[in-house]
Design a protein around this motif. Structure first.
Motif, PDB file in Angstrom:
ATOM      1  N   PHE A 270       0.845  -1.224  -0.078  1.00 38.82           N
ATOM      2  CA  PHE A 270      -0.082   0.106   0.118  1.00 38.82           C
ATOM      3  C   PHE A 270       0.881   1.063   0.028  1.00 38.82           C
ATOM      4  N   PRO A 271       0.649   2.243  -1.008  1.00 44.52           N
ATOM      5  CA  PRO A 271       1.684   3.345  -1.253  1.00 44.52           C
ATOM      6  C   PRO A 271       1.478   4.418  -0.138  1.00 44.52           C
ATOM      7  N   PHE A 272       0.594   4.534   0.763  1.00 43.92           N
ATOM      8  CA  PHE A 272       0.456   5.900   1.637  1.00 43.92           C
ATOM      9  C   PHE A 272       0.575   5.361   3.251  1.00 43.92           C
ATOM     10  N   VAL A 322      -8.417   0.198  -4.237  1.00 42.04           N
ATOM     11  CA  VAL A 322      -7.314   0.288  -5.370  1.00 42.04           C
ATOM     12  C   VAL A 322      -7.226   1.313  -6.074  1.00 42.04           C
ATOM     13  N   HIS A 323      -7.823   2.536  -6.135  1.00 49.72           N
ATOM     14  CA  HIS A 323      -7.655   3.943  -6.431  1.00 49.72           C
ATOM     15  C   HIS A 323      -6.133   4.334  -5.713  1.00 49.72           C
ATOM     16  N   SER A 324      -5.964   3.862  -4.429  1.00 46.20           N
ATOM     17  CA  SER A 324      -4.679   4.266  -3.814  1.00 46.20           C
ATOM     18  C   SER A 324      -3.592   4.011  -4.684  1.00 46.20           C
ATOM     19  N   TRP A 325      -3.581   3.054  -5.305  1.00 51.06           N
ATOM     20  CA  TRP A 325      -2.497   2.697  -6.423  1.00 51.06           C
ATOM     21  C   TRP A 325      -2.771   3.435  -7.782  1.00 51.06           C
ATOM     22  N   PHE A 326      -3.726   3.041  -8.346  1.00 46.51           N
ATOM     23  CA  PHE A 326      -4.378   3.629  -9.539  1.00 46.51           C
ATOM     24  C   PHE A 326      -5.149   4.951  -9.248  1.00 46.51           C
ATOM     25  N   GLY A 327      -4.391   5.984  -9.489  1.00 46.50           N
ATOM     26  CA  GLY A 327      -5.075   7.190  -9.470  1.00 46.50           C
ATOM     27  C   GLY A 327      -4.483   8.038  -8.275  1.00 46.50           C
ATOM     28  N   ASP A 328      -4.179   7.683  -7.327  1.00 43.66           N
ATOM     29  CA  ASP A 328      -3.473   8.480  -6.181  1.00 43.66           C
ATOM     30  C   ASP A 328      -1.965   8.476  -6.346  1.00 43.66           C
ATOM     31  N   SER A 329      -1.674   7.152  -6.126  1.00 45.97           N
ATOM     32  CA  SER A 329       0.058   6.961  -6.245  1.00 45.97           C
ATOM     33  C   SER A 329       0.298   7.083  -7.959  1.00 45.97           C
ATOM     34  N   VAL A 330      -0.435   6.523  -8.653  1.00 52.23           N
ATOM     35  CA  VAL A 330       0.035   6.970  -9.933  1.00 52.23           C
ATOM     36  C   VAL A 330      -1.034   7.694 -10.348  1.00 52.23           C
ATOM     37  N   SER A 331      -1.114   8.950 -10.954  1.00 55.54           N
ATOM     38  CA  SER A 331      -2.015   9.819 -11.132  1.00 55.54           C
ATOM     39  C   SER A 331      -2.021   9.984 -12.731  1.00 55.54           C
ATOM     40  N   PRO A 332      -3.342  10.215 -13.372  1.00 55.40           N
ATOM     41  CA  PRO A 332      -3.422  10.353 -14.865  1.00 55.40           C
ATOM     42  C   PRO A 332      -2.698  11.546 -15.110  1.00 55.40           C
ATOM     43  N   ALA A 333      -1.973  11.578 -16.316  1.00 56.68           N
ATOM     44  CA  ALA A 333      -1.341  12.639 -17.088  1.00 56.68           C
ATOM     45  C   ALA A 333      -2.042  13.818 -17.476  1.00 56.68           C
ATOM     46  N   ARG A 334      -3.454  13.142 -18.011  1.00 59.76           N
ATOM     47  CA  ARG A 334      -4.245  14.070 -18.492  1.00 59.76           C
ATOM     48  C   ARG A 334      -5.616  13.574 -18.156  1.00 59.76           C
ATOM     49  N   TRP A 335      -6.836  14.100 -18.339  1.00 58.07           N
ATOM     50  CA  TRP A 335      -7.792  13.609 -17.899  1.00 58.07           C
ATOM     51  C   TRP A 335      -8.733  12.454 -18.866  1.00 58.07           C
ATOM     52  N   SER A 336      -8.041  12.571 -20.058  1.00 58.19           N
ATOM     53  CA  SER A 336      -8.298  11.501 -21.215  1.00 58.19           C
ATOM     54  C   SER A 336      -7.775  10.156 -20.484  1.00 58.19           C
ATOM     55  N   ASP A 337      -6.811  10.152 -19.763  1.00 55.84           N
ATOM     56  CA  ASP A 337      -6.296   8.834 -19.104  1.00 55.84           C
ATOM     57  C   ASP A 337      -7.062   8.365 -18.074  1.00 55.84           C
ATOM     58  N   LEU A 338      -8.331   9.039 -17.905  1.00 53.23           N
ATOM     59  CA  LEU A 338      -9.092   8.567 -16.717  1.00 53.23           C
ATOM     60  C   LEU A 338      -9.310   7.018 -16.365  1.00 53.23           C
ATOM     61  N   TRP A 339      -9.457   6.289 -17.682  1.00 54.41           N
ATOM     62  CA  TRP A 339      -9.701   4.875 -17.520  1.00 54.41           C
ATOM     63  C   TRP A 339      -8.678   4.254 -16.918  1.00 54.41           C
ATOM     64  N   ARG A 426       2.582  -4.519 -12.048  1.00 58.65           N
ATOM     65  CA  ARG A 426       3.551  -4.208 -11.029  1.00 58.65           C
ATOM     66  C   ARG A 426       4.481  -3.123 -11.698  1.00 58.65           C
ATOM     67  N   ALA A 427       5.007  -3.441 -12.842  1.00 58.34           N
ATOM     68  CA  ALA A 427       5.924  -2.754 -13.451  1.00 58.34           C
ATOM     69  C   ALA A 427       5.532  -1.260 -13.743  1.00 58.34           C
ATOM     70  N   PHE A 428       4.186  -1.030 -14.213  1.00 51.75           N
ATOM     71  CA  PHE A 428       3.669   0.190 -14.322  1.00 51.75           C
ATOM     72  C   PHE A 428       3.610   1.008 -13.035  1.00 51.75           C
ATOM     73  N   LEU A 429       3.253   0.450 -11.985  1.00 48.35           N
ATOM     74  CA  LEU A 429       3.166   0.978 -10.653  1.00 48.35           C
ATOM     75  C   LEU A 429       4.260   1.429 -10.050  1.00 48.35           C
ATOM     76  N   SER A 430       5.237   0.575 -10.210  1.00 40.80           N
ATOM     77  CA  SER A 430       6.630   1.094  -9.836  1.00 40.80           C
ATOM     78  C   SER A 430       7.302   2.210 -10.499  1.00 40.80           C
TER      79      SER A 430
END
Ligand code: ARG
Ligand code: ZN
Length: 511
Positions: A270-272, A322-339, A426-430
């Motif tokens: 968990f990243p936080f 799961v947003h703690s990893w996808f969204g919060d730790s790794v945040s979208p570069a642009r809003w079009s990356d919301l998926w 895992r690679a993407f997250l790290s």
């Protein structure tokens, strides 16, 4: 304008005008040009840190606030712009000296006596008052029975504090909240100081250890009880619950620790520094139009939802976690990356549901059956909501970003196999931990980790107007597109929906 002596203001304005002939200003383009929200954010500088103080005035139900923003200009600037809407600004200072300011549309222009220098950090202080109940074109305030909370995503954090309001400019945050002693002020991160002011009010100061996107800020005041417990490897868990509902909500809150164990098994540590839920004291449908929001380390929730039994809420809680990893730790570069946020959150939320044998409300009991149903709607959703990674502002939070995003991940997994898929994740997250990532970054990582060029495959899934064949499932079929309208409306949702139903997600949180 601020209200220092008129002569001072005039001279500030004059000198600024003279300087601006030679020194460019930030924000000339009026925003960072985000594909979904072009006017959000500002050019010319990065925000390194926000030191925010909120003082809740229970008598008038407004908030007196000070924002101290550390900025690093990337070129000489005669002035800079911050995003701001609905803030009654009283004064602005730059490095302690009064600065001229003006508001226009959703920008606050700050003109210091002397220009900002490239690379030299400056502190911009903004003193203002905000009214959580103000009628604005859009707002990040959530008014509650006895205070407020915040739901800034995607473009409304700047109704709560002036900021460079784009997820690509993550920063450090400390947040101090002053509230009457009968209430409690909370914010993201860890409580580091409690100061009883001696006049019936208390200030609590919270520090976020990791960088945060402006859209993920949480600040709340209410009659709260804090429930602390311990998660895996000693992770401190903290739920902030309306005192009158604490007993009622306890069964749901007690689920987090086991959910964390499961999520860490898939996604790593968990990243936080802490995690918990903030079920706010309002079920008003208009308070916010969804069930939960992943404000960093402290997920906002509608309380009544959490009174349901575990099989009805567990996958939604997993989605938010799961947003703690996808969204919060790794945040979208642009809003079009919301998926990248919502697709991953739904994918793991669904995986969790079906592993536990909790049927969805369409009666489906496996991820494959669910994905087959979503697959059938693929062309319709591409038609109504745009391709998965090409949303328009009106359709940003459609099911296409959620279940449609999960379907892309399912297709990738079918293509490369479970082990490779897990390694890609895992690679993407790290690689992007505590930063930002774009859709292209995800495609790059997928290709690199799998050792094969997945660019064509993923681009068809992410940007195509037609639904590609599903690897391993040649028998899956896509329904013909019908005129938008009924189907289009059914594909609209706002917020996590890991439900089943007729195969389209309706409303929010129908888990
Ligand atoms: N990101 C939230 C979730 O899916 C939902 C927020 C949707 N709506 C919004 N306007 N931000 O968990
Ligand atoms: Zn979500």
């Amino acid at each position: 304008m601020s209200r220092p002596r008129a002569g001072l203001v005039l001279s500030l304005v004059l000198s600024a005008a003279l300087l601006s002939a030679s020194v460019p200003s930030a924000g000339a383009a009026d925003g960072l040009g985000d594909p979904v929200f072009p006017s959000l954010g500002n050019t010319g500088y990065r925000a390194l840190a926000y030191d925010l103080s909120f003082d809740y005035r229970a008598d008038r139900r407004t908030v007196d606030a000070t924002a101290v923003i550390t900025v690093r200009p990337d070129r000489p600037l005669a002035r800079l712009e911050l995003d701001a809407l609905g803030l009654a600004v009283r004064a602005v200072r730059v490095d302690g000296r009064p600065a001229a300011f003006a508001t226009r549309d959703e920008k606050l222009t700050v003109t210091p006596a002397r220009p900002f220098h490239r690379g030299a950090d400056s502190e911009v202080t903004v003193e203002y008052t905000a009214d959580p109940r103000a009628a604005l074109p859009h707002t990040g305030w959530v008014p509650t029975a006895d205070g407020f909370a915040v739901a800034g995503q995607p473009d409304s954090a700047h109704t709560v504090f002036p900021c460079n309001d784009h997820p690509s400019d993550k920063a450090r945050f400390t947040i101090a909240v002053t509230a009457p002693d009968a209430l409690l002020g909370v914010a993201n991160g860890e409580l580091t100081r409690t100061e009883h002011l001696g006049d019936g009010r208390t200030t609590r100061r919270y520090v976020s250890r990791e960088p945060m996107a402006t859209e993920l800020v949480q600040v709340s005041v209410g009659d709260y009880t804090v429930r602390e417990r311990t998660g895996p490897h000693g992770l401190p868990l903290r739920d902030v619950v309306p005192t009158s509902r604490a007993a009622d909500l306890e069964p749901a809150l007690a689920l987090t620790a086991d959910q964390l164990v499961w999520a860490e098994g898939h996604l790593g540590r968990f990243p936080f520094e802490t995690y918990g839920l903030l079920p706010v004291d309002t079920d008003a449908p208009d308070a916010f139009a969804f069930t939960g929001l992943e404000t960093q380390t402290l997920t906002l929730y509608k309380p009544n939802f959490l009174r349901r039994p575990e099989p009805e809420i567990g996958s939604h809680m997993m989605h938010e976690l799961v947003h703690s990893w996808f969204g919060d730790s790794v945040s979208p570069a642009r809003w079009s990356d919301l998926w990248l946020n919502e697709g991953h959150a739904d994918y793991y939320g669904l995986l969790y549901r079906y592993e536990r044998g909790w049927p969805d409300d369409g009666g489906l009991t496996t991820l494959a059956d669910r994905m087959r149903r979503v697959y059938g709607l693929g062309d319709q959703w591409r038609h109504d909501s745009g391709p998965v990674a090409l949303p328009t502002a009106d359709h940003l939070f459609d099911s296409q970003r959620y279940l449609g995003g999960a379907l892309v991940l399912f297709a990738l997994r079918e293509k490369v196999g479970g082990d490779t898929f897990d390694r890609i994740e895992r690679a993407f997250l790290s690689e992007h931990r505590y930063g930002n990532a774009s859709t292209a970054d995800y495609v790059r990582t997928a290709s690199a980790v799998s050792g094969s060029d997945l660019g064509g495959f993923l681009d068809d899934w992410l940007y195509g107007l037609r639904t590609p064949p599903m690897p391993g499932h040649p028998d899956w079929t896509v329904a013909a597109v019908t005129a938008a309208g009924a189907a289009g409306a059914a594909a609209r949702q706002d917020g996590a929906s890991v439900a089943g139903g007729a195969g389209v997600a309706r409303g929010s949180g129908t888990l």
